[in-house]
Scaffold this motif. Sequence first.
Motif, PDB file in Angstrom:
ATOM      1  N   VAL A  52       0.853  -1.203   0.000  1.00  0.00           N
ATOM      2  CA  VAL A  52       0.000   0.000   0.000  1.00  0.00           C
ATOM      3  C   VAL A  52       0.886   1.250   0.000  1.00  0.00           C
ATOM      4  N   PRO A  53       0.604   2.225  -0.879  1.00  0.00           N
ATOM      5  CA  PRO A  53       1.379   3.465  -0.869  1.00  0.00           C
ATOM      6  C   PRO A  53       1.299   4.155   0.493  1.00  0.00           C
ATOM      7  N   THR A  54       2.372   4.791   0.934  1.00  0.00           N
ATOM      8  CA  THR A  54       2.388   5.437   2.245  1.00  0.00           C
ATOM      9  C   THR A  54       2.829   6.891   2.117  1.00  0.00           C
ATOM     10  N   ALA A  55       2.519   7.647   3.172  1.00  0.00           N
ATOM     11  CA  ALA A  55       2.968   9.041   3.277  1.00  0.00           C
ATOM     12  C   ALA A  55       3.109   9.364   4.744  1.00  0.00           C
ATOM     13  N   ALA A  56       4.055  10.252   5.061  1.00  0.00           N
ATOM     14  CA  ALA A  56       4.232  10.684   6.450  1.00  0.00           C
ATOM     15  C   ALA A  56       4.383  12.196   6.463  1.00  0.00           C
ATOM     16  N   ILE A  57       3.541  12.837   7.267  1.00  0.00           N
ATOM     17  CA  ILE A  57       3.629  14.296   7.444  1.00  0.00           C
ATOM     18  C   ILE A  57       3.814  14.537   8.932  1.00  0.00           C
ATOM     19  N   ASP A  58       5.007  14.893   9.342  1.00  0.00           N
ATOM     20  CA  ASP A  58       5.297  15.138  10.753  1.00  0.00           C
ATOM     21  C   ASP A  58       4.514  16.364  11.221  1.00  0.00           C
ATOM     22  N   HIS A  59       3.704  16.174  12.244  1.00  0.00           N
ATOM     23  CA  HIS A  59       2.882  17.315  12.703  1.00  0.00           C
ATOM     24  C   HIS A  59       3.682  18.312  13.537  1.00  0.00           C
ATOM     25  N   ARG A  66      -2.882  23.678  13.546  1.00  0.00           N
ATOM     26  CA  ARG A  66      -3.493  22.438  13.029  1.00  0.00           C
ATOM     27  C   ARG A  66      -3.851  22.580  11.557  1.00  0.00           C
ATOM     28  N   ALA A  67      -4.339  23.737  11.166  1.00  0.00           N
ATOM     29  CA  ALA A  67      -4.765  23.933   9.778  1.00  0.00           C
ATOM     30  C   ALA A  67      -3.590  23.775   8.821  1.00  0.00           C
ATOM     31  N   ALA A  68      -2.408  24.271   9.223  1.00  0.00           N
ATOM     32  CA  ALA A  68      -1.225  24.167   8.346  1.00  0.00           C
ATOM     33  C   ALA A  68      -0.790  22.710   8.227  1.00  0.00           C
ATOM     34  N   PHE A  69      -0.823  21.997   9.357  1.00  0.00           N
ATOM     35  CA  PHE A  69      -0.489  20.558   9.302  1.00  0.00           C
ATOM     36  C   PHE A  69      -1.464  19.829   8.391  1.00  0.00           C
TER      37      PHE A  69
END
Length: 197
Positions: A52-59, A66-69
């Motif tokens: 499965v394709p993955t993605a990680a966005i460090d908060h 929160r809106a920018a994250f």
Amino acid sequence: MIPRVAILISGGGSNMVRLVEAMQAEGFATPVLVASNDAAASGLDRAAKLGVPTAAIDHRPFGRDRAAFEAELLKPILAAAPDVLCLAGFMRVLTPEFVGRFAGRMLNIHPSLLPKYPGLHTHQRALDAGDTEAGCTVHEVTPVLDDGPILGQARVAIEPGDSADTLAARVLVQEHRLYPAVLKRFASGERTPLLLG
Ligand code: GRF
């Protein structure tokens, strides 16, 4: 048309694994993305091993914004074009604006028999209250935390001598039964709650 499903995780992703395995085994939906707010989440490796394709966005770099994250998190999600968004051990509170984008097609699993014990430390709170049973709930996500329409529940007896950890372990087994079963029903348009013993 088979629904496309994206899953958000924060840690081990044991619920995500069961969801992906069920979709791949039974074909009722297609897992199109697993995304995390933590690049070190071991669930990302588990998802990749399942193809499965993955993605990680460090908060963390976004601090309290929160809106920018969420604007960053939305990029891989929208690119994957999911029909359904599943939260599975995702530990960030989402803004009403984000939730609103997926109104009616966003699910979460919560380790209590909602409406009892929204929020954290659910098992300890059940033990402290002297409850005789605990469990887990899959619900539609709405802007109010852990509050949306219930789609399924599984109940677990609280045993004498249970700790939060021993209870959590038994509930997790039921989570792994409940979530795939509810997602399969949801994917077919079924909305009446599934109640497992
Ligand atoms: C589970 O107890 C789930 O109910 C809660 O997060 C815990 C870990 O889930 N939301 P997972 O192993 O990361 O799926």
